[in-house]
Motif scaffolding. Structure first.
Motif, short mmCIF file in Angstrom:
data_model
loop_
_atom_site.label_atom_id
_atom_site.label_comp_id
_atom_site.label_asym_id
_atom_site.label_seq_id
_atom_site.Cartn_x
_atom_site.Cartn_y
_atom_site.Cartn_z
N PRO A 11 57.20 -84.35 103.94
CA PRO A 11 56.03 -84.74 104.56
C PRO A 11 56.13 -86.78 103.80
O PRO A 11 54.75 -87.04 104.79
CB PRO A 11 54.84 -84.19 103.66
CG PRO A 11 55.82 -82.94 103.46
CD PRO A 11 56.99 -82.77 102.92
N SER A 36 48.66 -79.80 111.81
CA SER A 36 48.22 -79.53 109.93
C SER A 36 46.66 -78.91 110.02
O SER A 36 46.26 -78.38 111.03
CB SER A 36 48.57 -81.03 109.62
OG SER A 36 47.24 -81.64 110.69
N LEU A 82 54.51 -78.45 112.86
CA LEU A 82 53.60 -77.89 112.72
C LEU A 82 52.04 -78.24 113.07
O LEU A 82 51.88 -78.84 112.60
CB LEU A 82 53.44 -76.79 111.63
CG LEU A 82 53.06 -76.22 110.61
CD1 LEU A 82 54.05 -75.91 109.00
CD2 LEU A 82 51.63 -76.57 109.64
N LEU A 110 61.75 -78.51 106.95
CA LEU A 110 59.97 -78.92 106.25
C LEU A 110 61.39 -80.18 105.96
O LEU A 110 61.54 -80.21 105.51
CB LEU A 110 59.35 -79.02 105.38
CG LEU A 110 58.55 -79.55 105.64
CD1 LEU A 110 57.55 -78.94 106.77
CD2 LEU A 110 57.48 -79.45 104.19
N ILE A 135 55.14 -81.90 110.46
CA ILE A 135 53.87 -81.50 110.09
C ILE A 135 53.34 -82.71 111.27
O ILE A 135 52.82 -84.00 110.94
CB ILE A 135 53.15 -81.66 108.99
CG1 ILE A 135 53.79 -80.21 108.71
CG2 ILE A 135 51.42 -81.12 109.40
CD1 ILE A 135 53.74 -80.40 107.61
#
Length: 409
Positions: free
Chosen positions: A336, A37, A35, A333, A407
């Motif tokens: 992070p 950012s 993904l 996900l 990310i």
């Protein structure tokens, strides 16, 4: 042949599965999705990142709305990169259905639900991003119809039809451009039908409600046209199905009190009832680390969910829409915070330029670091929870293809 045996294969999910077997650069053989950012705000930065990570990913999720110089040329270059390196394109800045609460209410009449579905279609087809014309994947909430009434859904059939029309138009445009460039008369290409055949499959539309559960033709057209400029992935990686379209449905987080357990299960049922068009589920839950198995039924009741009787509340386990022999993608996900661990690692801190000690681009080193750490967390969590699984008599559901999302940069 039964309806289950003759179930359509989702071309997007099928391609991602092929990449896990053929693309050697995938970190730990995982079908990784990246993904981009919020810091990627111009096409030069975007394509610099793509040139680094392209050989190491299965999916690229682009936030078109934050690219300042987004244009048709950017779309063409993205398409070229996807074909060169072999990955799926996902436009991720728009959630097509943002009125999920109204869509799912029983008191919303058919006309209202059609209006909202048409609004989602507009987000999909129109605007600067032109998502349906180039992106293999787009994102939406499920409409929220009752778990056992997926045939009443208006949203997904509307988006499916829009995808089919957009693909047919795109293919015809490409064929015309190639013919003109070659100096030949434009070739009139037959468009993909906007509704499927009345035989060998469920009807797209019914006479009463206008929509019915369907086993429709795959959302794609033959790729006899040559997307220009011509290029093929290397090292035996298959070319991506650039003229195929699919949806990823948002799966509510297990701590999000705005959604009920029934809505979560209804979302999974919607994915199964529309498996030709829904490639998988998108979640912010770190299920890549915490999810225990590969059975979709396991997701129906989140771990720690406060229900009196798991079997009684897990209505999905007995849903008529579950065809047991197919897979559903789970785009989850990677935490992070693992990026902070990468940045604070002395080895990477001392090499804060664009390359890692091994000569890899820093973005690739970060990608491999985060996926590797996430795998270790998942394995440790599974070992800790051995014997604490879902009930053994829970019916077997479709299998899950886990696609970790990272990310970058």
């Amino acid at each position: 042949m039964s309806a289950v045996d003759d179930a359509p294969v989702n071309p997007i999910l099928n391609y991602i599965q092929q990449l896990t077997e053929t693309k050697k650069g995938l970190p730990f053989h995982q079908p990784v999705a990246v993904l981009t950012s919020h810091t990627v705000t111009d096409s030069a930065t975007l394509f610099r990142l793509v040139s680094e990570i392209g050989p190491h990913i299965a999916v690229l999720q682009v936030q078109a709305d934050v690219i300042d110089d987004w244009s048709d040329e950017v779309i063409d270059q993205l398409t070229y990169s996807a074909k060169k390196y072999g990955f799926i394109l996902w436009e991720g800045s728009r959630i097509l259905n943002s009125t999920v609460n109204l869509m799912g209410r029983g008191r919303a009449n058919l006309a209202t639900r059609k209006t909202i579905a048409d609004l989602a279609k507009g987000r999909y087809v129109n605007g600067a991003a032109k998502t349906a014309t180039w992106a293999n994947l787009a994102t939406s909430w499920a409409s929220g119809v009752a778990l056992d009434q997926q045939e009443q859904d208006v949203l997904l059939p509307t988006l499916r039809k829009a995808a089919r029309e957009a693909v047919a138009t795109t293919a015809k445009t490409i064929e015309t451009e190639i013919s003109v460039a070659d100096g030949a008369e434009p070739v009139e290409q037959e468009q993909t039908p906007t509704s499927p055949p009345t035989q060998n499959g469920w009807h797209e539309f019914s006479a009463d409600m206008g929509y019915a559960l369907r086993k429709s033709s795959t959302i794609s057209v033959t790729e006899s046209v040559t997307l220009q400029p011509h290029v093929e992935p290397e090292d035996g990686v298959p070319a991506p199905p650039l003229l195929s379209r699919a949806m990823a449905l948002c799966l509510p987080c297990d701590v999000d009190t705005a959604f009920t357990l029934e809505f979560r299960q209804g979302t999974i049922a919607a994915a199964c009832a529309n498996q030709d068009f829904v490639a998988g589920l998108l979640t912010s839950e770190p299920l890549f680390c915490e999810y225990h198995g590969n059975n979709l039924i396991d997701l129906a009741v989140p771990e720690g969910c406060d229900v009196s009787d798991e079997m009684e509340h897990n209505l999905l386990a007995y849903s008529p829409y579950l065809e047991r022999n197919h897979s559903v993608g789970l785009f989850s996900l990677v935490p992070p915070e693992l990026a902070y661990a990468f940045e604070s690692d002395p080895i990477h801190t001392l090499n804060a330029d664009s390359t890692s000690p091994g000569g890899q681009p820093r973005s690739v080193a970060k990608l491999e670091y985060m996926v590797g750490k996430a795998l270790k967390m998942r394995d440790a969590n599974r070992k800790e929870n051995e014997g604490n699984q879902v009930p053994k008599d829970l019916p077997k559901g479709p299998s899950v293809l886990q696609c970790p999302m990272v990310i970058l940069p």
